[in-house]
Design a protein around this motif. Structure first.
Motif, PDB file in Angstrom:
ATOM      1  N   VAL A  49      22.462  28.309  14.412  1.00 62.91           N
ATOM      2  CA  VAL A  49      21.798  29.116  14.637  1.00 62.91           C
ATOM      3  C   VAL A  49      20.628  29.711  15.705  1.00 62.91           C
ATOM      4  N   THR A  50      19.380  30.583  15.673  1.00 61.44           N
ATOM      5  CA  THR A  50      19.496  31.031  16.900  1.00 61.44           C
ATOM      6  C   THR A  50      18.314  29.952  17.323  1.00 61.44           C
ATOM      7  N   SER A  51      18.017  30.375  18.697  1.00 63.87           N
ATOM      8  CA  SER A  51      17.624  29.441  19.631  1.00 63.87           C
ATOM      9  C   SER A  51      16.317  29.508  19.603  1.00 63.87           C
ATOM     10  N   HIS A  52      15.570  30.395  18.133  1.00 66.88           N
ATOM     11  CA  HIS A  52      14.356  29.908  18.391  1.00 66.88           C
ATOM     12  C   HIS A  52      14.700  29.113  16.727  1.00 66.88           C
ATOM     13  N   GLY A  53      15.283  29.427  16.109  1.00 69.89           N
ATOM     14  CA  GLY A  53      15.713  28.396  14.877  1.00 69.89           C
ATOM     15  C   GLY A  53      14.868  29.288  13.522  1.00 69.89           C
ATOM     16  N   ARG A  54      14.640  30.349  13.779  1.00 67.03           N
ATOM     17  CA  ARG A  54      14.151  31.084  12.370  1.00 67.03           C
ATOM     18  C   ARG A  54      15.785  31.395  12.006  1.00 67.03           C
ATOM     19  N   TYR A  55      16.361  31.977  12.334  1.00 64.92           N
ATOM     20  CA  TYR A  55      17.618  32.450  11.545  1.00 64.92           C
ATOM     21  C   TYR A  55      18.932  31.882  11.923  1.00 64.92           C
ATOM     22  N   LEU A  56      19.708  31.739  10.984  1.00 64.71           N
ATOM     23  CA  LEU A  56      21.259  31.049  11.106  1.00 64.71           C
ATOM     24  C   LEU A  56      22.359  32.429  10.336  1.00 64.71           C
ATOM     25  N   PHE A  57      24.209  32.657  10.955  1.00 66.74           N
ATOM     26  CA  PHE A  57      24.911  33.363  11.548  1.00 66.74           C
ATOM     27  C   PHE A  57      25.460  32.146  10.468  1.00 66.74           C
ATOM     28  N   THR A  58      26.530  32.732   9.763  1.00 73.98           N
ATOM     29  CA  THR A  58      27.691  32.503   9.398  1.00 73.98           C
ATOM     30  C   THR A  58      28.792  33.621   8.863  1.00 73.98           C
ATOM     31  N   CYS A  60      33.208  33.723   8.037  1.00 74.06           N
ATOM     32  CA  CYS A  60      34.260  33.125   7.411  1.00 74.06           C
ATOM     33  C   CYS A  60      35.552  34.051   7.679  1.00 74.06           C
ATOM     34  N   ARG A  61      36.511  33.175   7.368  1.00 74.37           N
ATOM     35  CA  ARG A  61      38.170  33.697   7.907  1.00 74.37           C
ATOM     36  C   ARG A  61      38.596  35.844   8.157  1.00 74.37           C
ATOM     37  N   ASP A  62      37.759  35.729   6.876  1.00 80.79           N
ATOM     38  CA  ASP A  62      38.098  37.007   6.059  1.00 80.79           C
ATOM     39  C   ASP A  62      37.252  38.085   7.317  1.00 80.79           C
ATOM     40  N   GLY A  63      36.445  37.610   8.511  1.00 83.74           N
ATOM     41  CA  GLY A  63      35.444  38.610   9.009  1.00 83.74           C
ATOM     42  C   GLY A  63      34.112  38.680   8.820  1.00 83.74           C
ATOM     43  N   VAL A  64      34.025  38.312   7.681  1.00 82.42           N
ATOM     44  CA  VAL A  64      32.406  38.791   7.246  1.00 82.42           C
ATOM     45  C   VAL A  64      31.378  37.880   7.553  1.00 82.42           C
ATOM     46  N   LEU A  65      30.391  38.602   8.088  1.00 87.09           N
ATOM     47  CA  LEU A  65      29.345  38.160   9.012  1.00 87.09           C
ATOM     48  C   LEU A  65      27.964  38.048   8.091  1.00 87.09           C
ATOM     49  N   LYS A  66      27.465  36.837   8.512  1.00 82.86           N
ATOM     50  CA  LYS A  66      25.796  36.999   7.541  1.00 82.86           C
ATOM     51  C   LYS A  66      24.883  35.812   8.090  1.00 82.86           C
ATOM     52  N   GLN A  67      23.697  36.783   7.772  1.00 82.06           N
ATOM     53  CA  GLN A  67      22.475  36.531   8.504  1.00 82.06           C
ATOM     54  C   GLN A  67      21.657  35.808   7.328  1.00 82.06           C
ATOM     55  N   TRP A  68      21.232  34.510   7.661  1.00 83.96           N
ATOM     56  CA  TRP A  68      20.270  33.834   6.947  1.00 83.96           C
ATOM     57  C   TRP A  68      19.238  33.926   7.705  1.00 83.96           C
ATOM     58  N   LEU A  69      18.251  33.708   6.196  1.00 85.13           N
ATOM     59  CA  LEU A  69      16.709  33.094   7.205  1.00 85.13           C
ATOM     60  C   LEU A  69      17.175  30.945   6.980  1.00 85.13           C
ATOM     61  N   VAL A  70      16.274  30.756   7.405  1.00 86.09           N
ATOM     62  CA  VAL A  70      16.682  29.335   7.736  1.00 86.09           C
ATOM     63  C   VAL A  70      15.923  28.866   6.614  1.00 86.09           C
ATOM     64  N   ARG A  71      14.713  28.754   6.686  1.00 87.25           N
ATOM     65  CA  ARG A  71      13.739  28.756   6.159  1.00 87.25           C
ATOM     66  C   ARG A  71      14.317  29.416   4.772  1.00 87.25           C
ATOM     67  N   GLY A  72      14.167  28.124   3.730  1.00 90.20           N
ATOM     68  CA  GLY A  72      14.476  29.228   2.388  1.00 90.20           C
ATOM     69  C   GLY A  72      16.121  29.091   2.081  1.00 90.20           C
ATOM     70  N   GLY A  73      16.846  28.816   2.815  1.00 87.25           N
ATOM     71  CA  GLY A  73      17.920  29.403   2.463  1.00 87.25           C
ATOM     72  C   GLY A  73      18.646  30.949   2.263  1.00 87.25           C
ATOM     73  N   ARG A  74      17.531  32.151   2.603  1.00 89.35           N
ATOM     74  CA  ARG A  74      17.203  33.717   1.702  1.00 89.35           C
ATOM     75  C   ARG A  74      18.722  34.987   2.657  1.00 89.35           C
ATOM     76  N   LEU A  75      19.752  35.064   2.211  1.00 98.53           N
ATOM     77  CA  LEU A  75      20.392  35.543   2.817  1.00 98.53           C
ATOM     78  C   LEU A  75      19.670  37.197   3.357  1.00 98.53           C
ATOM     79  N   LEU A  76      19.368  37.515   4.414  1.00 99.87           N
ATOM     80  CA  LEU A  76      18.733  38.599   5.474  1.00 99.87           C
ATOM     81  C   LEU A  76      19.881  39.924   5.509  1.00 99.87           C
ATOM     82  N   LYS A  77      21.148  39.622   5.570  1.00 97.93           N
ATOM     83  CA  LYS A  77      21.643  40.771   6.034  1.00 97.93           C
ATOM     84  C   LYS A  77      23.255  40.324   5.820  1.00 97.93           C
ATOM     85  N   ASN A  78      24.078  41.578   5.347  1.00103.43           N
ATOM     86  CA  ASN A  78      25.696  41.059   5.284  1.00103.43           C
ATOM     87  C   ASN A  78      26.239  41.997   6.184  1.00103.43           C
TER      88      ASN A  78
END
Length: 85
Positions: A49-58, A60-78
């Motif tokens: 979770v980013t320091s301001h709490g707005r975004y979440l990054f996940t 996985c083992r295959d190297g894919v990184l995703k950015q999410w909007l915490v509120r609503g769980g919407r994918l912002l960027k793959n």
């Protein structure tokens, strides 16, 4: 569970693991408040979770990184697979 991250307000714990799901645990109720579903094609090994709490990054083992909007769980960027080459 391979990865955990606590929300900036300490109310929610984000959990990822081998089933490729991201689950949100309500810390006070000690219960799952939300399941974002299977969000990766391989097991989740990074949750941040980013320091301001707005975004979440996940990640996985295959190297894919995703950015999410915490509120609503919407994918912002793959970011696709990250390589060390």
């Amino acid at each position: 569970i391979y990865a955990l991250a606590l929300s900036t307000d300490n109310k929610y714990l984000y959990c990822g693991g081998v089933d490729k799901h991201l689950r949100v645990l309500d810390v006070e109720k000690q219960d799952i408040s939300n399941d974002w579903g299977e969000i990766h094609n391989d097991f989740i090994n990074v949750v941040k979770v980013t320091s301001h709490g707005r975004y979440l990054f996940t990640g996985c083992r295959d190297g894919v990184l995703k950015q999410w909007l915490v509120r609503g769980g919407r994918l912002l960027k793959n970011y696709g697979a990250v390589s060390n080459d």
